[in-house]
Design a protein around this motif. Structure first.
Motif, PDB file in Angstrom:
ATOM      1  N   LYS A 181      -1.327  -1.221  -4.307  1.00  0.00           N
ATOM      2  CA  LYS A 181      -2.412  -0.254  -4.123  1.00  0.00           C
ATOM      3  C   LYS A 181      -1.812   1.136  -4.040  1.00  0.00           C
ATOM      4  O   LYS A 181      -1.152   1.494  -3.053  1.00  0.00           O
ATOM      5  CB  LYS A 181      -3.182  -0.591  -2.846  1.00  0.00           C
ATOM      6  N   VAL A 182      -2.037   1.935  -5.081  1.00  0.00           N
ATOM      7  CA  VAL A 182      -1.409   3.248  -5.182  1.00  0.00           C
ATOM      8  C   VAL A 182      -2.477   4.324  -4.988  1.00  0.00           C
ATOM      9  O   VAL A 182      -3.307   4.567  -5.868  1.00  0.00           O
ATOM     10  CB  VAL A 182      -0.724   3.426  -6.548  1.00  0.00           C
ATOM     11  N   ASP A 183      -2.456   4.954  -3.826  1.00  0.00           N
ATOM     12  CA  ASP A 183      -3.376   6.048  -3.528  1.00  0.00           C
ATOM     13  C   ASP A 183      -2.648   7.380  -3.372  1.00  0.00           C
ATOM     14  O   ASP A 183      -3.257   8.443  -3.530  1.00  0.00           O
ATOM     15  CB  ASP A 183      -4.179   5.747  -2.261  1.00  0.00           C
ATOM     16  N   GLY A 184      -1.385   7.351  -3.047  1.00  0.00           N
ATOM     17  CA  GLY A 184      -0.595   8.566  -2.904  1.00  0.00           C
ATOM     18  C   GLY A 184       0.113   8.928  -4.194  1.00  0.00           C
ATOM     19  O   GLY A 184      -0.162   8.385  -5.263  1.00  0.00           O
ATOM     20  N   THR A 185       1.057   9.864  -4.096  1.00  0.00           N
ATOM     21  CA  THR A 185       1.834  10.323  -5.252  1.00  0.00           C
ATOM     22  C   THR A 185       3.281   9.878  -5.101  1.00  0.00           C
ATOM     23  O   THR A 185       3.888  10.033  -4.036  1.00  0.00           O
ATOM     24  CB  THR A 185       1.779  11.857  -5.360  1.00  0.00           C
ATOM     25  N   VAL A 186       3.811   9.305  -6.177  1.00  0.00           N
ATOM     26  CA  VAL A 186       5.209   8.882  -6.217  1.00  0.00           C
ATOM     27  C   VAL A 186       5.906   9.766  -7.239  1.00  0.00           C
ATOM     28  O   VAL A 186       5.474   9.865  -8.388  1.00  0.00           O
ATOM     29  CB  VAL A 186       5.330   7.396  -6.609  1.00  0.00           C
ATOM     30  N   ILE A 187       6.994  10.431  -6.840  1.00  0.00           N
ATOM     31  CA  ILE A 187       7.694  11.352  -7.738  1.00  0.00           C
ATOM     32  C   ILE A 187       9.120  10.885  -7.963  1.00  0.00           C
ATOM     33  O   ILE A 187       9.770  10.336  -7.073  1.00  0.00           O
ATOM     34  CB  ILE A 187       7.674  12.794  -7.196  1.00  0.00           C
ATOM     35  N   ALA A 188       9.593  11.101  -9.180  1.00  0.00           N
ATOM     36  CA  ALA A 188      10.959  10.733  -9.549  1.00  0.00           C
ATOM     37  C   ALA A 188      11.919  11.860  -9.192  1.00  0.00           C
ATOM     38  O   ALA A 188      11.554  13.036  -9.247  1.00  0.00           O
ATOM     39  CB  ALA A 188      11.039  10.434 -11.037  1.00  0.00           C
ATOM     40  N   PRO A 189      13.150  11.538  -8.838  1.00  0.00           N
ATOM     41  CA  PRO A 189      14.126  12.587  -8.527  1.00  0.00           C
ATOM     42  C   PRO A 189      14.627  13.264  -9.798  1.00  0.00           C
ATOM     43  O   PRO A 189      14.599  12.674 -10.886  1.00  0.00           O
ATOM     44  CB  PRO A 189      15.256  11.805  -7.845  1.00  0.00           C
ATOM     45  N   ILE A 190      15.064  14.496  -9.684  1.00  0.00           N
ATOM     46  CA  ILE A 190      15.705  15.184 -10.801  1.00  0.00           C
ATOM     47  C   ILE A 190      17.166  15.494 -10.486  1.00  0.00           C
ATOM     48  O   ILE A 190      17.848  16.140 -11.282  1.00  0.00           O
ATOM     49  CB  ILE A 190      14.949  16.472 -11.183  1.00  0.00           C
ATOM     50  N   ASN A 191      17.634  15.043  -9.343  1.00  0.00           N
ATOM     51  CA  ASN A 191      19.050  15.165  -8.996  1.00  0.00           C
ATOM     52  C   ASN A 191      19.839  14.133  -9.796  1.00  0.00           C
ATOM     53  O   ASN A 191      19.571  12.940  -9.697  1.00  0.00           O
ATOM     54  CB  ASN A 191      19.242  14.919  -7.497  1.00  0.00           C
ATOM     55  N   ILE A 248      -1.688  -3.277 -10.373  1.00  0.00           N
ATOM     56  CA  ILE A 248      -1.517  -1.920  -9.851  1.00  0.00           C
ATOM     57  C   ILE A 248      -2.882  -1.259  -9.921  1.00  0.00           C
ATOM     58  O   ILE A 248      -3.489  -1.163 -10.993  1.00  0.00           O
ATOM     59  CB  ILE A 248      -0.481  -1.115 -10.639  1.00  0.00           C
ATOM     60  N   LEU A 249      -3.384  -0.813  -8.776  1.00  0.00           N
ATOM     61  CA  LEU A 249      -4.741  -0.296  -8.691  1.00  0.00           C
ATOM     62  C   LEU A 249      -4.789   0.884  -7.737  1.00  0.00           C
ATOM     63  O   LEU A 249      -4.134   0.867  -6.693  1.00  0.00           O
ATOM     64  CB  LEU A 249      -5.677  -1.400  -8.190  1.00  0.00           C
ATOM     65  N   GLY A 250      -5.550   1.911  -8.074  1.00  0.00           N
ATOM     66  CA  GLY A 250      -5.723   3.027  -7.156  1.00  0.00           C
ATOM     67  C   GLY A 250      -5.982   4.326  -7.878  1.00  0.00           C
ATOM     68  O   GLY A 250      -6.125   4.366  -9.107  1.00  0.00           O
ATOM     69  N   ARG A 251      -6.023   5.397  -7.097  1.00  0.00           N
ATOM     70  CA  ARG A 251      -6.241   6.726  -7.643  1.00  0.00           C
ATOM     71  C   ARG A 251      -4.997   7.594  -7.503  1.00  0.00           C
ATOM     72  O   ARG A 251      -5.071   8.820  -7.628  1.00  0.00           O
ATOM     73  CB  ARG A 251      -7.428   7.393  -6.942  1.00  0.00           C
ATOM     74  N   GLY A 252      -3.880   6.975  -7.261  1.00  0.00           N
ATOM     75  CA  GLY A 252      -2.637   7.707  -7.065  1.00  0.00           C
ATOM     76  C   GLY A 252      -1.955   8.067  -8.370  1.00  0.00           C
ATOM     77  O   GLY A 252      -2.443   7.772  -9.469  1.00  0.00           O
ATOM     78  N   THR A 253      -0.779   8.684  -8.240  1.00  0.00           N
ATOM     79  CA  THR A 253      -0.071   9.246  -9.387  1.00  0.00           C
ATOM     80  C   THR A 253       1.401   8.883  -9.350  1.00  0.00           C
ATOM     81  O   THR A 253       2.042   8.936  -8.289  1.00  0.00           O
ATOM     82  CB  THR A 253      -0.215  10.780  -9.397  1.00  0.00           C
ATOM     83  N   PHE A 254       1.940   8.524 -10.505  1.00  0.00           N
ATOM     84  CA  PHE A 254       3.379   8.425 -10.709  1.00  0.00           C
ATOM     85  C   PHE A 254       3.791   9.630 -11.551  1.00  0.00           C
ATOM     86  O   PHE A 254       3.348   9.781 -12.696  1.00  0.00           O
ATOM     87  CB  PHE A 254       3.752   7.133 -11.435  1.00  0.00           C
ATOM     88  N   ASP A 255       4.629  10.488 -10.990  1.00  0.00           N
ATOM     89  CA  ASP A 255       5.061  11.719 -11.660  1.00  0.00           C
ATOM     90  C   ASP A 255       6.555  11.613 -11.956  1.00  0.00           C
ATOM     91  O   ASP A 255       7.385  11.649 -11.050  1.00  0.00           O
ATOM     92  CB  ASP A 255       4.767  12.929 -10.768  1.00  0.00           C
ATOM     93  N   GLY A 256       6.903  11.504 -13.245  1.00  0.00           N
ATOM     94  CA  GLY A 256       8.304  11.351 -13.637  1.00  0.00           C
ATOM     95  C   GLY A 256       9.099  12.636 -13.656  1.00  0.00           C
ATOM     96  O   GLY A 256      10.316  12.600 -13.875  1.00  0.00           O
ATOM     97  N   GLN A 257       8.443  13.784 -13.455  1.00  0.00           N
ATOM     98  CA  GLN A 257       9.113  15.093 -13.455  1.00  0.00           C
ATOM     99  C   GLN A 257      10.013  15.257 -14.683  1.00  0.00           C
ATOM    100  O   GLN A 257      11.171  15.676 -14.602  1.00  0.00           O
ATOM    101  CB  GLN A 257       9.889  15.296 -12.154  1.00  0.00           C
ATOM    102  N   HIS A 288       0.820  -1.207   0.000  1.00  0.00           N
ATOM    103  CA  HIS A 288       0.000   0.000   0.000  1.00  0.00           C
ATOM    104  C   HIS A 288       0.852   1.253   0.000  1.00  0.00           C
ATOM    105  O   HIS A 288       1.741   1.424   0.837  1.00  0.00           O
ATOM    106  CB  HIS A 288      -0.929   0.010   1.221  1.00  0.00           C
ATOM    107  N   ILE A 289       0.548   2.159  -0.956  1.00  0.00           N
ATOM    108  CA  ILE A 289       1.137   3.492  -1.005  1.00  0.00           C
ATOM    109  C   ILE A 289       0.007   4.455  -0.665  1.00  0.00           C
ATOM    110  O   ILE A 289      -0.838   4.776  -1.506  1.00  0.00           O
ATOM    111  CB  ILE A 289       1.715   3.774  -2.406  1.00  0.00           C
ATOM    112  N   PRO A 290      -0.079   4.916   0.587  1.00  0.00           N
ATOM    113  CA  PRO A 290      -1.276   5.615   1.064  1.00  0.00           C
ATOM    114  C   PRO A 290      -1.420   7.025   0.509  1.00  0.00           C
ATOM    115  O   PRO A 290      -0.451   7.668   0.088  1.00  0.00           O
ATOM    116  CB  PRO A 290      -1.075   5.631   2.584  1.00  0.00           C
ATOM    117  N   ALA A 291      -2.660   7.505   0.519  1.00  0.00           N
ATOM    118  CA  ALA A 291      -2.979   8.861   0.070  1.00  0.00           C
ATOM    119  C   ALA A 291      -2.455   9.890   1.059  1.00  0.00           C
ATOM    120  O   ALA A 291      -2.169   9.588   2.224  1.00  0.00           O
ATOM    121  CB  ALA A 291      -4.494   9.006  -0.095  1.00  0.00           C
TER     122      ALA A 291
END
Length: 444
Positions: free
Chosen positions: A116-126, A148-157, A91-94
């Motif tokens: 279960k992806v409910d939160g936001t996962v962001i990629a590093p830019i360093n 993979i199921l949920g209302r979360g977000t993967f943001d690759g920046q 679980h990746i919580p909101a």
């Protein structure tokens, strides 16, 4: 006590002893899964689902979710914990933004896993996070049953990559250190069976957003993919060497193909898609550098494509071998699309490419009920004289220019039947049909 009674009692004692011994033997052979009780008890203390369900929450294993702390190791530890459980949920919580560097979720695992992806996962830019030059941000490999199921977000920046040169990336605010020249894919599945991705958002990937390589039985549904139209090579969903794939009720806006179908794909169904901006839904490019390419049994239907350079497209390189066959595009609504129907056997992404006689054979392709507006050509079918396109069908094609003075269809070396006001196909099949002249090694 009489002798018969003594004998009976001794017999009962003997039978009970044997049964107890067998029961003990069976208990010894039943081995528990290593570490299972320890991991389960560790996750129960903050189990968001309650009870004794096998849920591993990334925050219980050290993930901060503040958008600043590197949570990569916590995510990796959570995966290892879930992998040994039965029917586990990771679980990746909101309410959190988890900064996660390149990582791999690999199998085999004990059983099916739900991410279960409910939160936001962001990629590093360093650039230091990308020092190993990985080809993927999150790599999911060799699993049998992964959802993979949920209302979360993967943001690759991805903006940190797009705004810089495509051949050399420089990130000046970190003391002149550099990002790798090859931009990573956001989520990649490899060598997996029974894969499902539902509900999530994937945005701003440095390159391709979602890739399936050598996977079987794949479902993508109700997914949102989003990047700007000018973001380079940001394909929405990329398929290669994969079979029995269904993509539906998904919205994609990107800087390249919304769906890209490459060699080794068969049994592909794409429907109820909203694509745009982007480069449409494409098969290819196939046969680059003389390679063999095989694609078959592809259906694209009940979809909308708007503000795109192409609608439904097949593109192949000169010099390749192989075959594209049994493809249908039906009930596609286009709006402000440069070329809605496109077959190009002379595909080239350079200034020029050498002319070659061999090519990927294209046959049994049907276009039915393609309607809407175009900007340049309603139909562009450029096939090779040596490897012409055969058994094409144009049925009920209704395309109007988005602006005045639209250009006529462009058609060459293509054969089939048409039941449409758009005239493009030659009726007779050529005598040098490659399906009869290609060697068995070139056939798929």
């Amino acid at each position: 006590m009489s002798p018969p009674m003594k004998a009976f009692i001794m017999f009962v004692i003997l039978v009970l002893g044997v049964r107890n011994k067998c029961s003990a033997s069976r208990a010894i052979r039943k081995r528990p899964i290593l570490g299972r009780s320890l991991i389960a008890s560790a996750s129960k203390s903050s189990n968001p689902y309650g009870g004794n369900s096998n849920v591993v929450d990334v925050t219980t294993l050290g993930a901060k979710g503040d958008g600043v702390t590197d949570d990569t190791q916590a995510f990796q530890a959570a995966w290892k914990a879930a992998c040994v459980l039965d029917s586990a949920t990771l679980h990746i919580p909101a309410g959190y933004r988890f900064l996660v560097g390149p990582l791999t979720f690999s199998g085999p695992c004990n059983s099916n896993i739900l991410l279960k992806v409910d939160g936001t996962v962001i990629a590093p830019i360093n650039p230091k996070a990308w020092a190993s030059k990985p080809l993927n941000w999150i790599n999911i490999s060799k699993l049998n049953g992964i959802t993979i199921l949920g209302r979360g977000t993967f943001d690759g920046q991805g903006a940190a990559w797009w705004k810089l040169s495509q051949s050399y990336y420089k990130y000046s605010s970190k003391g002149g250190s550099t990002l790798p020249s090859v931009r990573p894919t956001a989520l990649r599945f490899y060598g997996s069976y029974d894969v499902s991705v539902q509900g999530i958002t994937i945005q701003n990937s440095p390159q391709c957003h979602l890739k399936f390589d050598s996977c079987t039985f794949v479902t993508v549904a109700n997914v949102t993919i989003s990047s700007p139209a000018n973001s380079p090579n940001t394909d929405g969903i990329h398929l290669q060497n994969s079979e029995d794939v269904e993509i539906h009720h998904t919205s994609m806006a990107c800087g390249d193909d919304c769906v890209s179908i490459q060699t080794g794909c068969s049994g592909i169904r794409v429907h109820n898609i909203n694509c745009g901006p982007g480069h449409g839904i494409s098969i290819g490019g196939l046969g680059k550098d003389g390679t063999k390419a095989c694609v078959s049994n592809v259906s694209v239907y009940d979809s909308n494509i708007h503000d795109a350079s192409n609608g439904v497209r097949i593109k192949t390189w000169q010099g390749g071998i192989g075959q594209v066959k049994r493809v249908s595009f039906s009930n596609i609504q286009v709006s402000n699309v440069r070329v809605p129907i496109d077959i190009d056997q002379f595909y080239c992404d350079k200034k020029s490419c050498p002319n070659q006689t061999s090519g990927v054979y294209i046959s049994d392709v049907t276009y039915e009920k393609i309607t809407g507006t175009y900007v340049q050509n309603p139909v562009y079918i450029a096939c090779s004289e040596n490897v012409p396109c055969t058994n094409l069908k144009l049925i009920n094609i209704q395309l109007q220019p988005a602006v005045a003075n639209g250009v006529d269809p462009f058609c060459s070396n293509n054969y089939g039947e048409q039941q449409s006001s758009v005239e493009c196909l030659q009726p007779r099949r050529p005598l040098n049909d490659p399906s009869h002249t290609q060697s068995p090694a070139e056939q798929c």
